[in-house]
Design a protein around this motif. Structure first.
Motif, PDB file in Angstrom:
ATOM      1  N   ASN A 261       0.698  -1.294   0.016  1.00  0.00           N
ATOM      2  CA  ASN A 261      -0.020  -0.207  -0.084  1.00  0.00           C
ATOM      3  C   ASN A 261       0.691   1.240  -0.054  1.00  0.00           C
ATOM      4  O   ASN A 261       0.435   2.395  -0.647  1.00  0.00           O
ATOM      5  N   HIS A 262       2.024   1.129   0.681  1.00  0.00           N
ATOM      6  CA  HIS A 262       3.017   2.168   0.489  1.00  0.00           C
ATOM      7  C   HIS A 262       3.354   2.708  -0.788  1.00  0.00           C
ATOM      8  O   HIS A 262       3.093   3.723  -1.425  1.00  0.00           O
ATOM      9  N   LYS A 264       1.839   1.801  -3.550  1.00  0.00           N
ATOM     10  CA  LYS A 264       0.556   1.922  -4.143  1.00  0.00           C
ATOM     11  C   LYS A 264       0.348   3.566  -4.134  1.00  0.00           C
ATOM     12  O   LYS A 264       0.157   4.126  -5.212  1.00  0.00           O
ATOM     13  N   ARG A 265       0.580   4.168  -2.894  1.00  0.00           N
ATOM     14  CA  ARG A 265       0.339   5.493  -2.774  1.00  0.00           C
ATOM     15  C   ARG A 265       1.564   6.159  -3.605  1.00  0.00           C
ATOM     16  O   ARG A 265       1.253   7.438  -4.161  1.00  0.00           O
TER      17      ARG A 265
ATOM     18  N   LEU B  40      -6.102   7.821  -2.543  1.00  0.00           N
ATOM     19  CA  LEU B  40      -4.609   7.642  -2.116  1.00  0.00           C
ATOM     20  C   LEU B  40      -3.978   8.773  -1.616  1.00  0.00           C
ATOM     21  O   LEU B  40      -3.006   8.722  -1.086  1.00  0.00           O
ATOM     22  N   THR B  41      -4.270   9.989  -2.393  1.00  0.00           N
ATOM     23  CA  THR B  41      -3.666  11.226  -2.249  1.00  0.00           C
ATOM     24  C   THR B  41      -4.116  11.742  -0.744  1.00  0.00           C
ATOM     25  O   THR B  41      -3.374  12.380   0.011  1.00  0.00           O
ATOM     26  N   GLU B  44      -2.168  10.270   2.071  1.00  0.00           N
ATOM     27  CA  GLU B  44      -0.808  10.745   2.446  1.00  0.00           C
ATOM     28  C   GLU B  44      -0.477  12.190   2.573  1.00  0.00           C
ATOM     29  O   GLU B  44       0.515  12.764   2.532  1.00  0.00           O
ATOM     30  N   TRP B  77      -4.747   2.214   5.230  1.00  0.00           N
ATOM     31  CA  TRP B  77      -3.880   1.417   6.003  1.00  0.00           C
ATOM     32  C   TRP B  77      -2.583   1.392   4.985  1.00  0.00           C
ATOM     33  O   TRP B  77      -2.751   1.091   3.756  1.00  0.00           O
ATOM     34  N   PRO B  78      -1.506   1.692   5.276  1.00  0.00           N
ATOM     35  CA  PRO B  78      -1.214   2.130   6.873  1.00  0.00           C
ATOM     36  C   PRO B  78      -1.332   3.615   6.843  1.00  0.00           C
ATOM     37  O   PRO B  78      -1.675   4.370   6.170  1.00  0.00           O
TER      38      PRO B  78
END
Lengths: 369, 369, 369
Positions: A261-262, A264-265, B40-41, B44, B77-78
């Protein structure tokens, strides 16, 4: 081995940029002209990090405690830039990270050392690291870390990664199983070149970029619409390979889902920030098309006028900040308020407003005629 | 317990802001339009600190050392944002400050940890702390401090406060007398909400802001002229009570006069910075009234045009910096040159100049007709 | 001994500046007017570092553990600014660096202490230090340094200089030979005043600047074309003397050539950044000459309008950053991208564009008539 000198100095486009930033300006009779540059300025600006070309100009005689002695008179010295060209023609300076005399692995492994060249606003890697959980834990616990053990044992010698851990060091598990091989090729674990000019793109295949050229003849690994030039950059498969080397490091502490997921972001942020740069590029194209500023269509420097500078700042500072914040899970601020999306969108709006102002003033002139 | 998620996501005005900053822009045919956003934006950027809503989307099967196993597939997540909404509906993430596994009180007490979400430019608390005398002494003497003792003895375990000391920790005198009770309600010792939108105001009574609304129907605890909405904020008496809890901490090292004068300066700075924001708001109102940009009177987004952004920056970055510098006695730079009064006054002038430019261009158009 | 208070408060030009930055603005009927200031703001902005004038206003009675006691009621308190004027008329505050009670030499020798007043963007000395090799080594090795030994032994007690080492401390070789005498006159080892207003110039002869005046009657040690006023600044010989005291420190670790070339770069950067400030000054002069803003020719405040502020930012932030980066070998970023040459040249272009805009709007008005 480092090509930071040639990749900057031999790239005609980058030299256009350097000229705009470093050369002397003269204001006379209402005109601002960009004149010559000088090497002393280059040595302490771009080449401070990229590295200078160190050459022996001759010999000088000095009085010393041991009588008169001759010393080489050096051009481009002192310098510890990583791409330094040494008098014997060799490339690179170990002292960039392993400072002189002590040649310390401890210093090279500590992130403050990397801040010398990677603090920003163009490459805010260290700033992002500082506010990341990794940086927070490092700040609190570093006195418990072992910075000299080789190989470096994850979870035993350190409990939060430093720059070196993710990008360079030979890492092993507490039991000694190799997690990541040592590398000084800093893109070995990187699939993307985040600091792309002007778009982030898959990492170049060759560290030496002298042959890179896009379809418009510009020395860039991307087209002006953001499309990478396939010939010069990693394929999807090669990106995956590099990314897997990085993920192996992440997975020593984090779960599969966390890591997936990290990234993917990060992929999403590369896409969205590139997309923003593209919108800015389209506005700039309209400004050039209208003749309000002179750039690519006119065969002129693309960095020297007002909106050209605004456009540059979007990708060089703002898009990069958002991407570094994403890549290193570095907190909301560098993704948003500290040269991030807040500034990107504000600048995009101002860019368009400046185009509108140019048009409004032009109409005025026409009315006057 | 933390309401940072809902206070952001359920506030329609803040969502207008988020949209302007985070959503995708498209430039086409001379127009810039703001399109959709993507989660997703959000994860983060804003929600990185405010917290995400973590939800189980389903199950995924993965090969593991123990054979095939099922894992929950998580949305959002995360994340370690303090207002995180967990899959069971509970609010908050201890790991924001007490990092995972170690659940360390030491890490939570060290100020670098707080920098993850409070560095700026919107909330430059950590930057201000760094240059304050408190921060200076901490930097020099922290290796002599005891970061694990509970309760935390002022003057024995530490000789300069960290963020936690003033805002959260159970503090006792060297003899064990309680100076401040432990709290994780971070406004217990705060009389003002410095980071007000758009004005600093007495701290809200309830951490959950969903019912807050001003006389214009905006979800804010202040009117647009800076007047707080009494119903939703602390009374003068309650402010005093909170302030006295903070002063008890200050008084362990400082004299009465020192402390009183410190807070007198803060009150003055809250007043003067709010006053500056109000002048900016009046200029923006004239811009809206003239139809040069579309905002409140037109029922449109108040954050998306050029002077709206300039106005936002005044209170969000500049007024806040001056206030944090004041609140933490953090040096001249953040009060003046580093996003402080220097930038406030410069921006106010530019805001008016932009109104004048709008008017000059409008007159031109009329002349043309 | 420190004259930071009087040099600011008694300088009419600087007071014009302070007024623009710190005073209250009112927007009414389309006009922005600068009103009064207030001392509480001064105390926590400019005078925070420069020092306040501490005066006994009277006596106040307070209940204490020892019964009712009288205390002096102080104006301008608290304050630790280096140029503080104390109630007895003495000048200076030791506690600026040697924090109260502990009067620690360790704290005064650690660079974070200096950051309270020298972080930027006007004086980014600490930021530059952090990213310099000196700062990198300090960050990594400080726990091995001895910060309390007097005299301070170069190479034995520390292996990278802190601010104090270069500017103040009594330094000796490991064998005890004196390298630099202790000084608290911070320009003893400085040949240039980098932070010149508006040009860097040879250091003033007298720390008390009250008599300084240039040929235009402005209280500055330079003319507006950058020429220093010889009467008030060090002669070339005196500059050399000061510089030699500094070089003696450098030479304890570095070779003659290293040191000579370092200062050659600094001289060049002083020349080129002053030259840039001069181009900006010429543009501003044309703006004044055209009556677009009112400054020197009109006998008005030279800091309060749009391009006057842009001009100020060029020398106050950008030229200074480039110079500090040069003086302390502080990396490419502060020389280029972090308020350095990138911003200088961008601002210079914008300054000219604003002059052009003023002219275009003026022509429009004339056409209308």
């Amino acid at each position: 081995m480092a090509h930071a000198y040639g990749n900057l100095v031999d790239n005609t486009l980058y030299q256009d940029f350097t000229k705009v930033v470093n050369n002397h300006y003269t204001y006379e009779k209402g005109q601002l002209t960009i004149g010559e540059g000088d090497m002393l300025t280059e040595y302490e600006s771009c080449l401070y990090c990229h590295g200078t070309k160190v050459e022996v100009k001759g010999l000088v005689t000095r009085d010393t405690d041991y009588g008169e002695l001759e010393f080489p008179d050096l051009e481009g010295w002192p310098n510890q830039g990583v791409g330094r060209i040494n008098p014997d023609g060799s490339l690179g300076a170990c002292s960039s990270c392993h400072t002189r005399h002590s040649f310390s692995i401890e210093i090279a492994r500590k992130p403050s050392t990397c801040s010398e060249c990677h603090k920003g606003p163009d490459v805010p890697a260290y700033k992002v690291y500082e506010v990341s959980k990794h940086g927070n834990i490092y700040q609190s616990k570093m006195s418990d870390f072992n910075f000299t053990e080789v190989p470096w044992r994850v979870g035993t010698d350190f409990t939060a990664p430093t720059c070196a851990a993710c990008h360079a060091s030979l890492l092993v598990s507490p039991e000694g199983e190799v997690i990541a091989e040592r590398t000084h090729q800093y893109n070995d674990r990187l699939s993307w070149r985040l600091f792309g000019v002007p778009y982030a793109h898959p990492h170049p295949i060759d560290a030496n970029l002298e042959k890179v050229v896009n379809s418009q003849g510009l020395p860039l690994a991307v087209e002006l619409n953001g499309e990478p030039v396939a010939e010069f950059v990693l394929s999807k498969e090669q990106q995956l390979e590099n990314n897997n080397r990085m993920k192996a490091v992440c997975l020593t502490c984090h779960s599969t889902q966390w890591v997936e997921n990290h990234f993917k972001r990060l992929d999403n942020t590369i896409h969205t920030t590139n997309r923003m740069t593209y919108q800015a590029t389209k506005i700039l194209s309209d400004i050039w098309a209208g003749g309000f500023e002179k750039g690519l269509p006119q065969g002129e420097n693309i960095f020297d006028e007002q909106t050209e500078r605004m456009w540059t700042t979007i990708w060089l500072f703002y898009a990069n900040s958002s991407r570094f914040a994403s890549a290193m899970a570095g907190g909301g601020d560098y993704a948003v308020f500290a040269n991030g999306r807040y500034q990107t969108t504000e600048q995009l709006r101002k860019l368009l407003d400046q185009l509108k102002l140019y048009r409004a003033l032009e109409e005025k002139e026409e009315v006057e005629k």
